[in-house]
Design a protein around this motif. Structure first.
Motif, mmCIF file in Angstrom:
data_model
loop_
_atom_site.group_PDB
_atom_site.id
_atom_site.type_symbol
_atom_site.label_atom_id
_atom_site.label_comp_id
_atom_site.label_asym_id
_atom_site.label_seq_id
_atom_site.Cartn_x
_atom_site.Cartn_y
_atom_site.Cartn_z
ATOM 1 N N TYR A 128 0.854 -1.188 0.000
ATOM 2 C CA TYR A 128 0.000 0.000 0.000
ATOM 3 C C TYR A 128 0.896 1.246 0.000
ATOM 4 O O TYR A 128 1.726 1.399 0.907
ATOM 5 C CB TYR A 128 -0.867 -0.029 1.275
ATOM 6 C CG TYR A 128 -2.050 0.922 1.320
ATOM 7 C CD1 TYR A 128 -2.495 1.615 0.203
ATOM 8 C CD2 TYR A 128 -2.738 1.114 2.512
ATOM 9 C CE1 TYR A 128 -3.597 2.465 0.269
ATOM 10 C CE2 TYR A 128 -3.852 1.962 2.594
ATOM 11 C CZ TYR A 128 -4.267 2.631 1.467
ATOM 12 O OH TYR A 128 -5.365 3.470 1.534
ATOM 13 N N TRP A 168 -2.630 7.911 -2.223
ATOM 14 C CA TRP A 168 -2.938 6.566 -1.730
ATOM 15 C C TRP A 168 -3.189 5.640 -2.916
ATOM 16 O O TRP A 168 -4.008 5.968 -3.785
ATOM 17 C CB TRP A 168 -4.208 6.587 -0.881
ATOM 18 C CG TRP A 168 -4.226 7.598 0.224
ATOM 19 C CD1 TRP A 168 -4.506 8.927 0.097
ATOM 20 C CD2 TRP A 168 -3.950 7.381 1.615
ATOM 21 N NE1 TRP A 168 -4.437 9.544 1.329
ATOM 22 C CE2 TRP A 168 -4.101 8.624 2.275
ATOM 23 C CE3 TRP A 168 -3.610 6.252 2.367
ATOM 24 C CZ2 TRP A 168 -3.911 8.770 3.649
ATOM 25 C CZ3 TRP A 168 -3.426 6.413 3.737
ATOM 26 C CH2 TRP A 168 -3.571 7.648 4.365
ATOM 27 N N THR A 176 -7.196 0.285 6.544
ATOM 28 C CA THR A 176 -6.754 1.256 7.549
ATOM 29 C C THR A 176 -7.642 1.074 8.773
ATOM 30 O O THR A 176 -8.871 1.215 8.680
ATOM 31 C CB THR A 176 -6.823 2.692 6.976
ATOM 32 O OG1 THR A 176 -5.893 2.780 5.890
ATOM 33 C CG2 THR A 176 -6.449 3.723 8.025
ATOM 34 N N HIS A 179 -9.471 4.676 13.603
ATOM 35 C CA HIS A 179 -8.707 5.673 14.352
ATOM 36 C C HIS A 179 -9.324 7.043 14.099
ATOM 37 O O HIS A 179 -10.234 7.173 13.277
ATOM 38 C CB HIS A 179 -7.233 5.685 13.905
ATOM 39 C CG HIS A 179 -7.040 6.225 12.511
ATOM 40 N ND1 HIS A 179 -7.410 5.521 11.381
ATOM 41 C CD2 HIS A 179 -6.559 7.406 12.058
ATOM 42 C CE1 HIS A 179 -7.146 6.244 10.303
ATOM 43 N NE2 HIS A 179 -6.632 7.394 10.679
ATOM 44 N N ASP A 181 -8.137 11.477 13.852
ATOM 45 C CA ASP A 181 -7.030 12.421 13.920
ATOM 46 C C ASP A 181 -7.546 13.850 13.966
ATOM 47 O O ASP A 181 -8.754 14.071 14.042
ATOM 48 C CB ASP A 181 -5.993 12.185 12.805
ATOM 49 C CG ASP A 181 -6.645 11.992 11.464
ATOM 50 O OD1 ASP A 181 -7.455 12.854 11.107
ATOM 51 O OD2 ASP A 181 -6.381 10.976 10.792
ATOM 52 N N ASN A 185 -10.365 16.728 6.756
ATOM 53 C CA ASN A 185 -9.802 15.887 5.710
ATOM 54 C C ASN A 185 -10.699 15.942 4.464
ATOM 55 O O ASN A 185 -11.877 15.596 4.531
ATOM 56 C CB ASN A 185 -9.762 14.459 6.305
ATOM 57 C CG ASN A 185 -9.003 13.456 5.480
ATOM 58 O OD1 ASN A 185 -8.817 13.639 4.288
ATOM 59 N ND2 ASN A 185 -8.598 12.363 6.122
ATOM 60 N N TYR A 187 -11.112 14.118 1.145
ATOM 61 C CA TYR A 187 -10.613 12.855 0.598
ATOM 62 C C TYR A 187 -11.170 12.665 -0.820
ATOM 63 O O TYR A 187 -12.376 12.472 -1.001
ATOM 64 C CB TYR A 187 -11.066 11.708 1.516
ATOM 65 C CG TYR A 187 -10.190 10.496 1.347
ATOM 66 C CD1 TYR A 187 -9.307 10.124 2.335
ATOM 67 C CD2 TYR A 187 -10.223 9.770 0.166
ATOM 68 C CE1 TYR A 187 -8.467 9.027 2.153
ATOM 69 C CE2 TYR A 187 -9.394 8.688 -0.020
ATOM 70 C CZ TYR A 187 -8.519 8.329 0.985
ATOM 71 O OH TYR A 187 -7.692 7.255 0.803
ATOM 72 N N LYS A 194 -13.539 3.972 -2.457
ATOM 73 C CA LYS A 194 -13.092 3.845 -1.065
ATOM 74 C C LYS A 194 -14.319 3.596 -0.207
ATOM 75 O O LYS A 194 -15.365 4.237 -0.407
ATOM 76 C CB LYS A 194 -12.453 5.162 -0.610
ATOM 77 C CG LYS A 194 -11.043 5.351 -1.088
ATOM 78 C CD LYS A 194 -10.053 4.726 -0.118
ATOM 79 C CE LYS A 194 -8.643 4.836 -0.663
ATOM 80 N NZ LYS A 194 -7.642 4.239 0.219
ATOM 81 N N HIS A 278 -12.484 6.790 11.821
ATOM 82 C CA HIS A 278 -12.681 6.231 10.481
ATOM 83 C C HIS A 278 -11.897 4.937 10.284
ATOM 84 O O HIS A 278 -10.787 4.790 10.794
ATOM 85 C CB HIS A 278 -12.382 7.245 9.383
ATOM 86 C CG HIS A 278 -11.094 8.010 9.536
ATOM 87 N ND1 HIS A 278 -10.882 8.985 10.499
ATOM 88 C CD2 HIS A 278 -9.943 7.961 8.818
ATOM 89 C CE1 HIS A 278 -9.672 9.492 10.361
ATOM 90 N NE2 HIS A 278 -9.070 8.872 9.347
ATOM 91 N N VAL A 280 -11.021 2.392 6.911
ATOM 92 C CA VAL A 280 -11.048 2.605 5.461
ATOM 93 C C VAL A 280 -10.623 1.345 4.700
ATOM 94 O O VAL A 280 -9.639 0.703 5.059
ATOM 95 C CB VAL A 280 -10.115 3.796 5.074
ATOM 96 C CG1 VAL A 280 -10.331 4.190 3.613
ATOM 97 C CG2 VAL A 280 -10.333 5.009 5.975
ATOM 98 N N ASN A 290 -5.626 12.997 -0.744
ATOM 99 C CA ASN A 290 -6.391 13.744 0.264
ATOM 100 C C ASN A 290 -5.588 14.898 0.852
ATOM 101 O O ASN A 290 -4.354 14.948 0.778
ATOM 102 C CB ASN A 290 -7.000 12.835 1.325
ATOM 103 C CG ASN A 290 -6.022 12.258 2.293
ATOM 104 O OD1 ASN A 290 -4.816 12.419 2.148
ATOM 105 N ND2 ASN A 290 -6.521 11.575 3.299
ATOM 106 N N TRP A 292 -5.042 17.305 4.143
ATOM 107 C CA TRP A 292 -5.187 17.405 5.605
ATOM 108 C C TRP A 292 -4.990 18.848 6.030
ATOM 109 O O TRP A 292 -3.871 19.374 5.958
ATOM 110 C CB TRP A 292 -4.133 16.536 6.291
ATOM 111 C CG TRP A 292 -4.411 15.068 6.312
ATOM 112 C CD1 TRP A 292 -5.529 14.420 5.898
ATOM 113 C CD2 TRP A 292 -3.519 14.055 6.797
ATOM 114 N NE1 TRP A 292 -5.395 13.064 6.086
ATOM 115 C CE2 TRP A 292 -4.179 12.825 6.638
ATOM 116 C CE3 TRP A 292 -2.234 14.085 7.350
ATOM 117 C CZ2 TRP A 292 -3.592 11.612 7.013
ATOM 118 C CZ3 TRP A 292 -1.649 12.883 7.715
ATOM 119 C CH2 TRP A 292 -2.324 11.658 7.555
HETATM 120 O O1 LIG Z 1 -7.245 5.856 2.788
HETATM 121 C C1 LIG Z 1 -6.861 5.279 3.791
HETATM 122 O O2 LIG Z 1 -6.542 4.080 3.757
HETATM 123 C C2 LIG Z 1 -6.787 5.969 5.123
HETATM 124 C C3 LIG Z 1 -7.030 7.443 5.121
HETATM 125 C C4 LIG Z 1 -6.939 8.044 6.482
HETATM 126 O O3 LIG Z 1 -6.997 7.358 7.476
HETATM 127 C C5 LIG Z 1 -6.779 9.485 6.652
HETATM 128 O O4 LIG Z 1 -6.669 10.229 5.688
HETATM 129 O O5 LIG Z 1 -6.765 9.922 7.841
#
Ligand SMILES: O=C(O)CCC(=O)C(=O)O
Length: 317
Positions: A128, A168, A176, A179, A181, A185, A187, A194, A278, A280, A290, A292
Motif C-alpha cells: 500500500y 494513496w 486502515t 482511528h 485524527d 480531511n 478525501y 473507497k 474512520h 477505510v 487527500n 489534511w
Molecule cells: O485511505 C486510507 O486508507 C486511510 C485514510 C486516512 O486514514 C486518513 O486520511 O486519515
C-alpha cells in the motif's frame, strides 16, 4: 451523594451522550452536495457543525481523473524509488498480538509496486502506498499538476493551506484500522472506490482504547515477517476493535455505537471532519489524494478532550 452513586450518574451521562448528540445533529447517512459550496457556506454548514458530506463535481476538472492510467504513471514515476507499506495481512498501523504494529516501509521502484498491484508479479504480502507525510508533494511532485496543491474554497474557508497532501494507491486487502485524527480531511477518489466506516466523536464512550507497545514488521531472509519492538518508543493509545467484526464479549459498549458507512466513488470528495473515527477499505488499485487541514484547537477540541478523559477515568474505576 455517595461516591458510588455519583460514579453511576457519570456513567449514565456518558452512556446517554452519544444518543443525545446523534439526535441533535448527526445524519442517518452521509449527505451529498451536487457542487462545491462557497467558502462561507462550507464553513457554516459543515466545518463548524463538524458534519461529513460527499461533494460531487468538486474535482471533475482535474486532469488526473483521465490521465492517471497505469501506463501514464509508469511513464511519469515508474523508475522512481518510493516508500511502500508492506504487511503480511493488510493491516498497517493496527493492533496485532498485543502490539501496535507498523508496516515495513519498503523503498522500491514505483513500477515494481505497480507490477504487484496488477498481479504481473505475485507476492503473498500486502502492498500500500500510504506514507502520510505529504507524500504527494514529497515523493510524487510530478503528479501535482494533474490535481491541485490545495482546495481553494477550503483554504479560504479555513484561512490556511493544508499541512499535507497525500497519495494513496493500494491493494484491496489493505485496510486502515479504526482511528481518528486532528485534520479536516478532504478525501478525493481518482479511480476505484473507497469504503469508509465512520463514528462521530460523540461515540467515544463506546469505543475502546488501550495502550500498546509499538513495533514494526521486519522481513527476514526467508521472506517471513517478524514483529520487532520499538523499545525506546512510548506506548501508543489505539483502538483494538475491528468495527466490521466487533468482539462484543470483550467490548460490549460498542453494541450501542452506530457506525455510518459510505462509498466514495471516482470523481467524488468526502469531507471527513476532524475527530471523526474512520476505518477505510478500497477496491483493488484504487487511487486517491487527500488534503489534511489542521483543525482549530477550539472549544470543540476541548469538549472532546473532556469526553475522552471522563471515558478513560470511569473505565479505570
Ligand atoms: O485511505 C486510507 O486508507 C486511510 C485514510 C486516512 O486514514 C486518513 O486520511 O486519515
Amino acid at each position: 451523594m455517595a461516591e458510588g452513586a455519583a460514579l453511576r450518574a457519570v456513567r449514565g451521562c456518558l452512556a446517554a451522550f452519544p444518543r443525545e448528540a446523534r439526535e441533535l445533529g448527526w445524519p442517518e447517512s452521509i449527505p451529498y452536495l451536487d457542487r462545491p459550496p462557497s467558502p462561507l457556506e462550507f464553513y457554516r454548514e459543515w466545518v463548524s457543525p463538524n458534519k461529513p458530506c460527499i461533494i460531487r463535481n468538486a474535482i471533475s476538472h482535474w486532469p488526473a481523473l483521465k490521465k492517471w492510467t497505469s501506463a501514464y504513471l509508469r511513464e511519469v514515476v515508474g523508475p522512481k524509488v518510493v516508500s511502500v507499506a508492506v504487511t503480511p495481512n493488510g493491516y498497517a498501523d493496527a493492533v496485532f498480538q498485543d502490539r501496535f504494529v507498523m508496516p515495513e516501509e519498503r523503498q522500491m521502484p514505483f513500477m515494481d509496486f505497480l507490477d504487484i498491484v496488477e498481479k504481473k508479479v505475485t507476492s503473498p504480502n500486502v502492498f500500500y502506498v500510504q506514507k502520510q507525510c505529504s507524500n504527494l508533494t514529497e515523493e510524487f511532485p510530478e503528479l501535482i499538476c494533474d490535481v491541485q496543491p490545495d482546495i481553494p474554497w477550503m483554504s479560504e474557508a479555513l484561512g490556511k493551506k493544508p499541512d499535507a497532501v497525500n497519495f494513496w494507491l493500494g491493494e484491496a486487502a489493505a485496510v486502515t484500522s479504526l482511528h481518528k485524527d486532528h485534520y479536516e480531511n478532504l478525501y478525493c477518489v481518482i479511480s476505484g472506490e473507497k469504503h469508509f466506516l465512520l463514528h462521530p466523536p460523540s461515540d467515544r464512550p463506546f469505543i475502546p482504547y488501550e495502550l500498546y507497545q509499538p513495533a514494526t514488521y521486519h522481513v527476514s531472509e526467508d521472506g517471513s515477517f517478524e514483529i520487532v519492538d520499538e523499545k525506546t518508543a512510548e506506548k501508543v493509545p489505539w483502538i483494538p476493535l475491528d468495527p466490521l467484526n466487533p468482539d462484543l464479549e470483550l467490548y460490549p459498549e460498542y453494541a450501542q455505537a452506530k457506525p455510518l458507512q459510505c462509498t466514495v466513488k471516482a470523481g467524488e470528495m468526502l469531507y471527513l471532519p476532524s475527530l471523526w473515527f474512520h476505518h477505510v477499505q478500497q477496491s483493488h488499485g484504487c487511487i486517491a489524494v487527500n488534503y489534511w487541514y489542521d483543525m482549530e484547537y477550539d472549544i470543540k477540541y476541548s469538549y472532546y478532550q473532556l469526553l475522552d478523559c471522563l471515558t478513560k477515568t470511569v473505565k479505570m474505576l
